[in-house]
Design a protein around this motif. Structure first.
Motif, PDB file in Angstrom:
ATOM      1  N   ARG A 108       0.806  -1.230   0.000  1.00 26.09           N
ATOM      2  CA  ARG A 108       0.000   0.000   0.000  1.00 26.09           C
ATOM      3  C   ARG A 108       0.838   1.279   0.000  1.00 26.09           C
ATOM      4  N   VAL A 109       2.140   1.169   0.145  1.00 25.70           N
ATOM      5  CA  VAL A 109       2.989   2.362   0.221  1.00 25.70           C
ATOM      6  C   VAL A 109       2.986   3.118  -1.108  1.00 25.70           C
ATOM      7  N   HIS A 110       2.856   4.438  -1.039  1.00 26.22           N
ATOM      8  CA  HIS A 110       2.993   5.328  -2.194  1.00 26.22           C
ATOM      9  C   HIS A 110       4.031   6.399  -1.841  1.00 26.22           C
ATOM     10  N   ARG A 111       4.916   6.728  -2.791  1.00 25.34           N
ATOM     11  CA  ARG A 111       5.896   7.795  -2.568  1.00 25.34           C
ATOM     12  C   ARG A 111       5.840   8.796  -3.717  1.00 25.34           C
ATOM     13  N   GLU A 112       5.919  10.077  -3.384  1.00 27.55           N
ATOM     14  CA  GLU A 112       5.833  11.146  -4.386  1.00 27.55           C
ATOM     15  C   GLU A 112       7.220  11.660  -4.765  1.00 27.55           C
ATOM     16  N   TYR A 113       7.370  11.981  -6.054  1.00 26.49           N
ATOM     17  CA  TYR A 113       8.611  12.571  -6.552  1.00 26.49           C
ATOM     18  C   TYR A 113       8.266  13.709  -7.507  1.00 26.49           C
ATOM     19  N   GLU A 114       8.846  14.865  -7.281  1.00 26.37           N
ATOM     20  CA  GLU A 114       8.707  15.982  -8.219  1.00 26.37           C
ATOM     21  C   GLU A 114       9.687  15.772  -9.372  1.00 26.37           C
ATOM     22  N   LEU A 115       9.228  15.995 -10.573  1.00 24.25           N
ATOM     23  CA  LEU A 115      10.108  15.950 -11.743  1.00 24.25           C
ATOM     24  C   LEU A 115      10.680  17.348 -11.936  1.00 24.25           C
ATOM     25  N   THR A 116      11.844  17.596 -11.368  1.00 20.81           N
ATOM     26  CA  THR A 116      12.376  18.960 -11.300  1.00 20.81           C
ATOM     27  C   THR A 116      12.620  19.576 -12.672  1.00 20.81           C
ATOM     28  N   ASP A 117      12.930  18.752 -13.673  1.00 18.61           N
ATOM     29  CA  ASP A 117      13.188  19.276 -15.012  1.00 18.61           C
ATOM     30  C   ASP A 117      11.941  19.302 -15.883  1.00 18.61           C
ATOM     31  N   LEU A 118      10.819  18.863 -15.320  1.00 11.16           N
ATOM     32  CA  LEU A 118       9.553  18.838 -16.054  1.00 11.16           C
ATOM     33  C   LEU A 118       8.517  19.568 -15.224  1.00 11.16           C
ATOM     34  N   ASP A 119       8.235  20.777 -15.597  1.00 12.47           N
ATOM     35  CA  ASP A 119       7.317  21.591 -14.821  1.00 12.47           C
ATOM     36  C   ASP A 119       5.920  20.976 -14.815  1.00 12.47           C
ATOM     37  N   GLY A 120       5.374  20.813 -13.608  1.00 16.72           N
ATOM     38  CA  GLY A 120       3.990  20.383 -13.489  1.00 16.72           C
ATOM     39  C   GLY A 120       3.770  18.886 -13.523  1.00 16.72           C
ATOM     40  N   VAL A 121       4.794  18.090 -13.216  1.00 14.33           N
ATOM     41  CA  VAL A 121       4.638  16.636 -13.227  1.00 14.33           C
ATOM     42  C   VAL A 121       5.074  16.073 -11.873  1.00 14.33           C
ATOM     43  N   VAL A 122       4.172  15.330 -11.238  1.00 16.62           N
ATOM     44  CA  VAL A 122       4.461  14.641  -9.988  1.00 16.62           C
ATOM     45  C   VAL A 122       4.322  13.145 -10.239  1.00 16.62           C
ATOM     46  N   GLN A 123       5.354  12.398  -9.900  1.00 13.21           N
ATOM     47  CA  GLN A 123       5.335  10.948 -10.071  1.00 13.21           C
ATOM     48  C   GLN A 123       5.029  10.301  -8.723  1.00 13.21           C
TER      49      GLN A 123
END
Length: 374
Positions: A108-123
């Motif tokens: 059930r674990v989820h982890r968020e990552y910002e795509l620093t070189d891609l504006d407006g995308v959260v993985q």
């Protein structure tokens, strides 16, 4: 009072983050269960049945193999035997804690990552299942792509960035996990997007076709129909990002046998997949590939420029596409398919709208990620 538990989310953070303090993960499940699905870098001492009987002799035999200067996270199936093992280890002087709800919580674990070189995308990554989803946003609006059934993660990600979710999309009808897309769209009263060839018995769907665009603020998600994994598989372009779903992974491509596993059907679907990948490789080499799954890749976020993927030798099937060798591509897929994802037929029926999820819906998708073609 001493804390005797360590959350699965904390384990996920510490085994990926190089700057985190050391953590030794001890898995006490039976060997077959461990071999099928495990936490990366964990060590297995198969004493599950002994611990059920409150027999600690097997664990005692392995004490010399455990680190005395590291925290130990003990995991089992549901957290019962791991709690017993952790308590025994603490009595022997080890800094041991149990993962509550065991491998169930790991899934059930989820982890968020910002795509620093891609504006407006959260993985948003599920390390326990290999599933990857996305929140793309612009000018206060967002669209969620391939969400899991755990909707709070996406609602929280949107709230944290002060954006309003205006649409939810699936890149295809999933066979490995229960999609939360329709439920999220229904709760928010926003459109649910899916390609028409994957709609099956679903209702209240905004059907997608090649070349369509989903508006996100002042930007848009452009739809590329990339069939092969499923007839309705799509990839989304968002600026320099390519959300490739289960069409293209970093080390493989999506398997084409989960709709129909007969050899003729697999060959036909593999040929469609070859054509889809051939089109994707014509995109600019600077396009950043954001896959819908991963296996054991340690890079976070999961993002690689298309030019690098084509130049590297880690994606054998993509290299056949680059060489124009459709025959080798198809034969390799036919000869190297892994076991199907757990419970995939039942999961497909739910995601197609032909069955309603039951009380065991969370358990259906627990297990290894087997969506890659090889």
């Amino acid at each position: 009072m001493r804390n005797t538990d360590i959350e699965a989310s904390e384990v996920a953070r510490r085994i990926v983050d190089e700057n985190s303090e050391d953590l030794f993960v001890l898995d006490v499940r039976n060997e077959d269960d461990y071999e099928e699905w495990q936490i990366p870098e964990s060590e297995n001492v198969p004493i599950y049945d002994e611990l059920l009987a409150h027999d600690f002799s097997g664990l005692e035999d392995h004490l010399d193999e455990l680190p005395e200067d590291e925290e130990i996270a003990v995991v089992c199936v549901g957290g019962i035997t791991s709690a017993r093992a952790a308590q025994f280890l603490r009595e022997q002087g080890f800094d041991a804690k149990s993962i509550p709800d065991g491998m169930n919580s790991w899934g059930r674990v989820h982890r968020e990552y910002e795509l620093t070189d891609l504006d407006g995308v959260v993985q948003i990554v599920r390390p326990g299942t290999g599933c990857v989803s996305y929140l793309v946003h612009d000018s206060g609006e967002a669209v969620v792509v391939d969400p899991s059934q755990y909707l709070d993660h996406y609602l929280g990600a949107a709230d944290e960035r002060d954006v309003e979710i205006v649409g939810v999309a699936d890149t295809h009808a999933h066979a490995d996990h229960v999609s939360g897309a329709r439920r999220l769209a229904g709760e928010l009263d926003v459109p649910y997007y899916l390609h028409g060839e994957d709609v099956a018995a679903l209702d209240r769907v905004t059907e997608l076709a090649d070349g369509d665009a989903i508006e996100v603020g002042e930007r848009e998600l452009t739809v590329r129909h990339t069939p092969g994994h499923t007839p309705g598989s799509v990839s989304f372009e968002f600026g320099d990002a390519l959300l490739s779903g289960d069409t293209l992974f970093l080390r493989s491509v999506g398997r084409p046998d989960l709709e129909d596993s007969s050899e003729d059907a697999v060959r036909t679907a593999a040929s469609r997949l070859f054509e889809s990948l051939d089109e994707l490789t014509d995109l600019d080499d600077g396009t950043v590939v954001l896959p819908g799954h991963f296996s054991d890749e340690e890079v976070r976020p999961l993002a690689t420029e298309l030019g690098e993927l084509k130049a590297e030798s880690t994606n054998e099937l993509l290299s056949y596409v680059e060489d124009g060798d459709e025959e080798a591509f198809v034969e390799t897929i036919v000869e190297s398919l892994a076991d199907e994802p757990a419970n995939y037929n039942e999961i497909k029926q739910i995601n197609w709208g032909e069955e309603q999820p039951g009380d065991d819906v969370e358990e259906l998708e627990l297990g290894p990620n087997n969506c890659a073609a090889n």
